[in-house]
Write a protein that holds these residues in place. Sequence first.
Motif, PDB file in Angstrom:
ATOM      1  N   THR A   1      -0.656   5.954  -8.126  1.00 58.00           N
ATOM      2  CA  THR A   1      -1.805   5.193  -7.612  1.00 58.00           C
ATOM      3  C   THR A   1      -2.684   4.626  -8.725  1.00 58.00           C
ATOM      4  OG1 THR A   1      -3.100   7.248  -7.428  1.00 58.00           O
ATOM      5  CG2 THR A   1      -1.886   6.516  -5.467  1.00 58.00           C
ATOM      6  N   HIS A   2      -2.183   4.547  -9.959  1.00 59.15           N
ATOM      7  CA  HIS A   2      -3.034   4.095 -11.063  1.00 59.15           C
ATOM      8  C   HIS A   2      -3.502   2.651 -10.868  1.00 59.15           C
ATOM      9  CE1 HIS A   2       0.812   2.381 -12.461  1.00 59.15           C
ATOM     10  NE2 HIS A   2       0.067   1.537 -13.157  1.00 59.15           N
ATOM     11  N   ASP A   3      -2.743   1.843 -10.107  1.00 61.79           N
ATOM     12  CA  ASP A   3      -3.154   0.469  -9.830  1.00 61.79           C
ATOM     13  C   ASP A   3      -4.403   0.400  -8.957  1.00 61.79           C
ATOM     14  OD1 ASP A   3      -1.343  -0.864 -11.322  1.00 61.79           O
ATOM     15  OD2 ASP A   3      -0.014  -1.432  -9.678  1.00 61.79           O
TER      16      ASP A   3
ATOM     17  N   LEU B   1       0.836  -1.202   0.000  1.00 58.75           N
ATOM     18  CA  LEU B   1       0.000   0.000   0.000  1.00 58.75           C
ATOM     19  C   LEU B   1       0.871   1.253   0.000  1.00 58.75           C
ATOM     20  CD1 LEU B   1      -2.715  -1.136   2.582  1.00 58.75           C
ATOM     21  CD2 LEU B   1      -2.832  -1.208   0.082  1.00 58.75           C
ATOM     22  N   VAL B   2       0.511   2.205  -0.845  1.00 64.20           N
ATOM     23  CA  VAL B   2       1.366   3.369  -1.057  1.00 64.20           C
ATOM     24  C   VAL B   2       1.176   4.403   0.050  1.00 64.20           C
ATOM     25  CG1 VAL B   2       1.331   3.036  -3.560  1.00 64.20           C
ATOM     26  CG2 VAL B   2      -0.329   4.588  -2.487  1.00 64.20           C
ATOM     27  N   LYS B   3       2.214   5.176   0.279  1.00 66.91           N
ATOM     28  CA  LYS B   3       2.143   6.324   1.179  1.00 66.91           C
ATOM     29  C   LYS B   3       1.882   7.586   0.364  1.00 66.91           C
ATOM     30  CE  LYS B   3       5.286   4.573   4.763  1.00 66.91           C
ATOM     31  NZ  LYS B   3       6.519   4.847   5.547  1.00 66.91           N
TER      32      LYS B   3
ATOM     33  N   ASP C   1     -14.671  12.815  -5.174  1.00 65.68           N
ATOM     34  CA  ASP C   1     -14.242  13.899  -6.066  1.00 65.68           C
ATOM     35  C   ASP C   1     -12.876  14.452  -5.676  1.00 65.68           C
ATOM     36  OD1 ASP C   1     -16.677  13.615  -7.370  1.00 65.68           O
ATOM     37  OD2 ASP C   1     -17.671  15.137  -6.129  1.00 65.68           O
ATOM     38  N   ARG C   2     -12.505  14.289  -4.419  1.00 69.07           N
ATOM     39  CA  ARG C   2     -11.222  14.822  -3.940  1.00 69.07           C
ATOM     40  C   ARG C   2     -10.041  13.917  -4.259  1.00 69.07           C
ATOM     41  NH1 ARG C   2     -12.719  15.707   2.155  1.00 69.07           N
ATOM     42  NH2 ARG C   2     -10.454  15.394   2.335  1.00 69.07           N
ATOM     43  N   VAL C   3     -10.318  12.660  -4.617  1.00 68.76           N
ATOM     44  CA  VAL C   3      -9.237  11.711  -4.892  1.00 68.76           C
ATOM     45  C   VAL C   3      -8.747  11.885  -6.328  1.00 68.76           C
ATOM     46  CG1 VAL C   3      -8.636   9.276  -5.131  1.00 68.76           C
ATOM     47  CG2 VAL C   3     -10.034  10.042  -3.197  1.00 68.76           C
TER      48      VAL C   3
END
Length: 411
Positions: free
Chosen positions: A233-235, A134-136, A225-227
Amino acid sequence: MNKKKFIQVFEYQKLRYDDSGNFRKHHFDAMVKFNELHQNKYFTVIHNGIRFGSYVGVIQIGGLTIEILPKADNKEDADKNLWQNVLLNMLKVCKHIQVESVSETHLTKRYQSILDVYFELYLTEVERLVKKGLVKKYRKNQSNKNALKGKLLFAQNIQQNLVHKEHFFCEHMVYDRNHLLHQILLKGLLVLKTFISDSLQDRLNRVLFEFQEFENIKIQKQHFDRVIIDRKTHDYQKAFDIAKIIILNYSPSLKYGNENLLTLLFDMNTLWEEYIFRILQKHKKDEIEISFQNSDRFWENKRIRPDIILKTAHETFVIDTKWKIIGSNNPSDEDLKQMFVYNLHWKAEKSLLLYPKTNQTDSDFGNFHFDNLGKKCKLGFIDITDKTSIKNGKIVANEVLDKLIYESQID
């Protein structure tokens, strides 16, 4: 854990509650309240029950799942597995679901309901992200600190630290995994916890263990909408899309008595329209141009919008899809008048009203008798099954084109 209950019905079918059966009064009450909040568009309330309409999909109320299937045949004993496969395939073609086990001819795995497809796909996607790591991300954090860090928030500082003046209430950037994207995925997993089948429960618990450090916040439409899905994070895109579907269609129990409610409903008229367009677009020949939902001004602020426009080098054709069962020569006056306007406005010589087929045969091109303009329209019927399985999309597309373009060339 109690065994979950499952009911399958077809569109326009009636379902009455019986407190000794699976569909009970409290399920009925929850559905009525849900329908009222959506302008009563999903079904009609009848005496001690529900009559479903053109919306298909699934309604899950606590431990009860009600799946509403499309049906374009006159059989009393219609094959529910076949029509569930038809619905799944149409959802896949229209990109409402992306799952490889749904093929145009069969399902390699049998699902109890279409919700199970979404649930399993969501778990699979989140498991893949966990395994990859999981990304930071950077996020803003507001908290009390022993030392000033970042920006001091004066109003909150006075409110929080009137006594403890050695503290500072400030806003600063944090680089960790507890950001909005993971909080959305967590909320999707928590919704699943209420509805998921026993066979997926262990997988869900293992994934939830990986998300225990993340904050459980109330997710609303504006949070999505905020993401921003970026290169880092394309995955997450597929998991994010499914989480959005699950969360925005979830209605917690505070609105419906003691029952949590999750719905995934599609207007069959809209689904049929988009399905025909997508298979035509995919399987057409290069010399044919196809456009979808063309809209133009008609009168003052009113607009007209035929479903599909086809153009060749020499001709323009209009297709309007109708998901309803009619006789071979029995279109409504309203449908015919609508097609005449489409013919005129888009300068099309011929148009096609396209219906699902039971046992009808296509009509010939009929003439509109109006100042000898030569405008024509026909009724066409298409079968999307071969009685035992889903018909290949390429075959369906070619059959539609044969009814309009290639038949027109023979005239």
